[in-house]
Every structure is written in structure tokens, then in C-alpha cells.
Design a protein around this motif. Sequence first.
Motif, mmCIF file in Angstrom:
data_model
loop_
_atom_site.group_PDB
_atom_site.id
_atom_site.type_symbol
_atom_site.label_atom_id
_atom_site.label_comp_id
_atom_site.label_asym_id
_atom_site.label_seq_id
_atom_site.Cartn_x
_atom_site.Cartn_y
_atom_site.Cartn_z
ATOM 1 N N ASN B 58 0.830 -1.198 0.000
ATOM 2 C CA ASN B 58 0.000 0.000 0.000
ATOM 3 C C ASN B 58 0.875 1.263 0.000
ATOM 4 N N ARG B 61 2.536 1.780 -3.348
ATOM 5 C CA ARG B 61 1.614 2.397 -4.323
ATOM 6 C C ARG B 61 1.496 3.902 -4.040
ATOM 7 N N GLU B 64 4.287 5.765 -5.484
ATOM 8 C CA GLU B 64 4.069 6.036 -6.919
ATOM 9 C C GLU B 64 3.122 7.220 -7.121
ATOM 10 N N LEU B 65 2.096 7.270 -6.286
ATOM 11 C CA LEU B 65 1.069 8.301 -6.464
ATOM 12 C C LEU B 65 1.599 9.710 -6.201
ATOM 13 N N VAL B 73 -5.218 11.783 -8.763
ATOM 14 C CA VAL B 73 -5.386 10.765 -7.717
ATOM 15 C C VAL B 73 -6.877 10.592 -7.419
ATOM 16 N N LEU B 102 4.130 3.911 -13.105
ATOM 17 C CA LEU B 102 3.448 3.576 -11.857
ATOM 18 C C LEU B 102 2.971 2.116 -11.921
ATOM 19 N N CYS B 105 0.471 0.696 -9.097
ATOM 20 C CA CYS B 105 -0.889 1.226 -9.227
ATOM 21 C C CYS B 105 -1.564 0.600 -10.445
#
Lengths: 309, 123
Positions: B58, B61, B64-65, B73, B102, B105
Amino acid sequence: MFSGFGSIQRYDNMFGPSNFNAEDIDDFLAMQRDWGIDGGLRTVPVERIEALRRDAAQACRAVYRHLGLADFTDDHVERAVDAAGSKDLGDTDTLAVVSAAHAIREGGLTVVDVVAALDESGYEAEAERIMDMTRARLAGDYLQTSAIFDEELGVLSLVTDPNDYAGPGTGYEPSAQRLREIDAIRQERGVEDLREQQAGFAARLAGSGIGIGLQGKGTALIHRRDLAPLANLELYSVAPSVTAALYRLLGANAARHAKGGTPDPARNPYSDEAIEARYHTTVIALMALERAWVKPGLPAEELSLEGLR
Amino acid sequence: MTDGPVVHALSGRAVDELTLEAVRRGEVSLADLRIHPETLERQAEVAAGHANPQLAENLRRAAELTRLPDDEVLAIYEALRPGRSTLEQLTAMAGELAGRGLPRCAALLTEAAEVYARRGLSA
């Protein structure tokens, strides 16, 4: 034990009611003490809460004013200090809320603007605290399992404060200081205090010390001034089961107790109605009828039979 | 904050520089308030080291975001609500994210596309 300790009224946040909330805090604090557990809360003096809330309300007003979002009146701030929810704030300018929200969104206001507004309005400590929070967010230690911040904004989590329970006696023990906090509840009273408060009300008023209590749900009883609530002299069955003759015996026996005579034992008409759960709704309905007539706080009233004959 | 490597904001500035003084000088910007992917990676390693691979994944990810603006997002978040996207839309979105670097994701969206279709949650 439960998902947080909410203090927002349900009408202000219908998504977030907790099964315990701020209205129960005194019960919760008493449970902490009586069970000897650390439930995470502590008693805070009313004066401290009031001062904190006043500072908070004034700081919010300063930020709103500084950022040109809204001007709150002194009256509004004073109401906020003692408010349980939005309904306690008097008439609010709903359009002001909309325009403030709009200004925040469109103006791209960030926490930096809030920090600057606090600082320039004389709330340097609050500004520093928000910067501390901001740095803590960037460090990300709070993202770990079961993370909370301690009072110095240090993170306690599964990582930094692991659960090392390995059987009875090995778990968390509150420190001596924490135990003192837990013990220091504000309505600290002994059993004697409770007994005194709860002792039969009618019996305390009567010159003889003997009184009769009648409740819509049934419990009719003879009480004596010096006895604890449940340690009454005679307890009669639920009201619908008690006949006129039995009420007469109740009165006669109360008089016998008062005069130091020998009461004639009453034979309670125990029946299904007195015991089984399916009759309880009726009993509760009777109780509700009676409660509707209750006016709390009134002094005792002399009764007479005038007009009843 | 724990002792350890210097924490940086997304802007690259050391977190210790983000002081009230810096705010007073007008030297703190929005990018100074966003978390750095390295920080999230470090937290992911900690989580993995404490037997929590799901949390670690989590956090990776999330790392990456940090490359996406907030609007994007939120758009992904909306697209992942039940009944909002077709299998094709989620798959296309996954491909786009993979192409932009990414991958984690993208993998989540690919998995969601498949699971939503199977469970009748596609638009």
C-alpha cells in the motif's frame, strides 16, 4: 473497545456516531478507575477545558479574519466556547459558510497560510504546533499500524511500541503517574455518599422515618430512612397484580412499622405477569405514562384526599 | 520523529528546514508539505519488516502516487468506485499508469478491472 471517542453531536455528523461519546465521559472515567484499566482518557478540570476552548475559538476567529474568510462576533465566539454542537451557536450565517468554503478552495489556501495567519495574529505556539504536525506527516512514522501521537508528537505504533504481551502479568501496566490520573475522577464519592443520596426519598421526609413508594411499573414498597434503596422493609409485586386489599395492607403495615408494631406479612400475588419478559412492554408503557407526569426538581408535596371522595 | 536518515519533503528540502521562521520568510510552498516517495519506501520496508506485506505494498503504491497531481489521484479513486467504470476503462487507465512509471498502481487497477467484471461491479 470502541471506535474512537466522539464528541460531535449526531446531528452535526450523522456518519460518525461512536457507541461511546463525550456525553458518557464521566461514566467512562469512573469505569477506568473502578476496573483499574487505562482506557486512554483522563479527567481534565472544567476550567482548563473552558480556557482551551476559548483559546481555540479565538484562534479560529483570528485565522478566519486574517484570511478574509469571515468575521465572527464576540457573542459567536463565546457561544462556541460552551457549545456542544452547531445548534448552540445561535443563528448562523449559512452563506458565510459557503463563501468561506469557496474562498478556501478557489484561493488554494494551504496549511502554510493557516500557520502564517496564526503567527501574525499572536498565536505563535499554535503556529509552531501545526508546523510540528506538518513535519511529523512528512516523516510518515504515523503510517504504521496502530499509530498514535504522544504529547510530544512522538509516534507510538506497532513498530515503536510493540505489543509484547506474553500472558497474564506481562502486559501494559499504567505508570504510577498515569494511575493517579485514572484515579482522580471529578465526582469521587464513597459508597456511603451514594447510599445517602439514594436512600428512600419518601422515608427521609416522613417524621416517622417510614415511607411508602409507588411506581407505575409496579414496585410498591415500604421503606425506612436509614436503609439502602434495595434493602427496603417490604416490597410488593407489579402494580397490575396488586389488589385494593393488598394496597390497604401496605398502608396498614407501613403504619405498624412506624408505630413499632408487628406487621402482618403480605402474600405477594406472584404471577406470570410479574416475571415473564412478554409482559415487560406493558410495564414499560405504564412506566412511560408515569414518567410523562414527572416534574424533576420540585419539592415534596402534601397530598390530601379532598376531592377524591 | 525517530532518529534515522534525513527526511525530505517532496520538494527535496530537508524537513528540519520547514520551520515557522521559514514560513515567516515566505519560503515554504505546497511541495514542501507533500511526502517524499523515499519516505514512503522507507516506511514500506519497516512495515514489511514487521510482517505486514499488505501495508508495505500500500505504501509503495502511495509512493508512486506522489508523482500525480491531486486531481488525478481523485479521478482514479472515483473510477474505482463500484459501477463507475467498465472493464475496458479500468484496463486502459492501468495501461496509461504503467506507461508513466506507476507499475504497482497499474497492477492494482488491472486486478480491480478483472475482479469488478467477475463480481458484477463494472459499469
